[in-house]
Design a protein around this motif. Structure first.
Motif, short mmCIF file in Angstrom:
data_model
loop_
_atom_site.label_atom_id
_atom_site.label_comp_id
_atom_site.label_asym_id
_atom_site.label_seq_id
_atom_site.Cartn_x
_atom_site.Cartn_y
_atom_site.Cartn_z
N ARG A 4 -39.88 -12.30 2.58
CA ARG A 4 -38.85 -11.27 2.72
C ARG A 4 -38.55 -11.02 4.20
O ARG A 4 -37.38 -10.98 4.60
N ALA A 8 -35.01 -11.91 6.04
CA ALA A 8 -34.25 -10.85 6.71
C ALA A 8 -33.96 -11.24 8.16
O ALA A 8 -32.83 -11.11 8.63
N VAL A 11 -31.22 -13.94 8.44
CA VAL A 11 -29.83 -13.50 8.32
C VAL A 11 -29.48 -12.39 9.31
O VAL A 11 -28.35 -11.93 9.35
N PHE A 18 -31.81 -6.15 4.11
CA PHE A 18 -31.82 -7.38 3.33
C PHE A 18 -31.99 -7.06 1.85
O PHE A 18 -31.27 -7.61 1.00
N ASP A 19 -32.92 -6.15 1.52
CA ASP A 19 -33.12 -5.74 0.12
C ASP A 19 -31.83 -5.19 -0.46
O ASP A 19 -31.47 -5.51 -1.60
N GLU A 21 -28.76 -5.85 0.46
CA GLU A 21 -27.78 -6.92 0.31
C GLU A 21 -28.15 -7.88 -0.83
O GLU A 21 -27.27 -8.40 -1.50
N TRP A 27 -26.94 -11.92 -1.09
CA TRP A 27 -27.95 -12.97 -0.92
C TRP A 27 -28.58 -13.28 -2.27
O TRP A 27 -28.59 -12.45 -3.17
N ILE A 44 -29.82 -19.33 0.68
CA ILE A 44 -29.29 -18.33 1.61
C ILE A 44 -28.13 -18.94 2.40
O ILE A 44 -27.08 -18.31 2.57
#
Length: 71
Positions: A4, A8, A11, A18-19, A21, A27, A44
C-alpha cells in the motif's frame, strides 16, 4: 507487486489518499495473499493510461497478449 505504501508513493499521493482513490475506482483493487495486500504495478500503470486518456478503456482492460503477425 507493491505494498500500500509503495503503491501510494508510486502514484505520488499519501496512503490515505491512495485508499480514497482505490475506493472511487481510480486505481485497481489489491490482491490479497494471506494477510498481505498488494497492488500490481502494471495494473496501476494501465489505470493511469486510462485516466490520462492515453489508452481507451477497452484497450486498458485487455489481458490478452498481442498476437505477433509474423509468427
Amino acid at each position: 507487486m507493491l505494498s500500500r505504501d509503495q503503491a501510494a508513493r508510486y502514484v505520488g499521493v499519501s496512503p490515505v489518499q491512495f485508499d480514497r482513490e482505490v475506493s472511487t475506482g481510480r486505481w485497481p483493487t489489491p490482491e490479497r495473499r494471506g494477510s498481505r495486500v498488494t497492488w500490481d504495478r502494471r495494473l496501476i500503470d494501465r489505470a493511469q493510461d486510462k485516466n490520462s486518456g492515453i489508452v481507451a478503456s477497452s484497450e486498458s482492460s485487455a489481458h490478452e497478449p498481442t498476437v505477433d503477425p509474423w509468427a
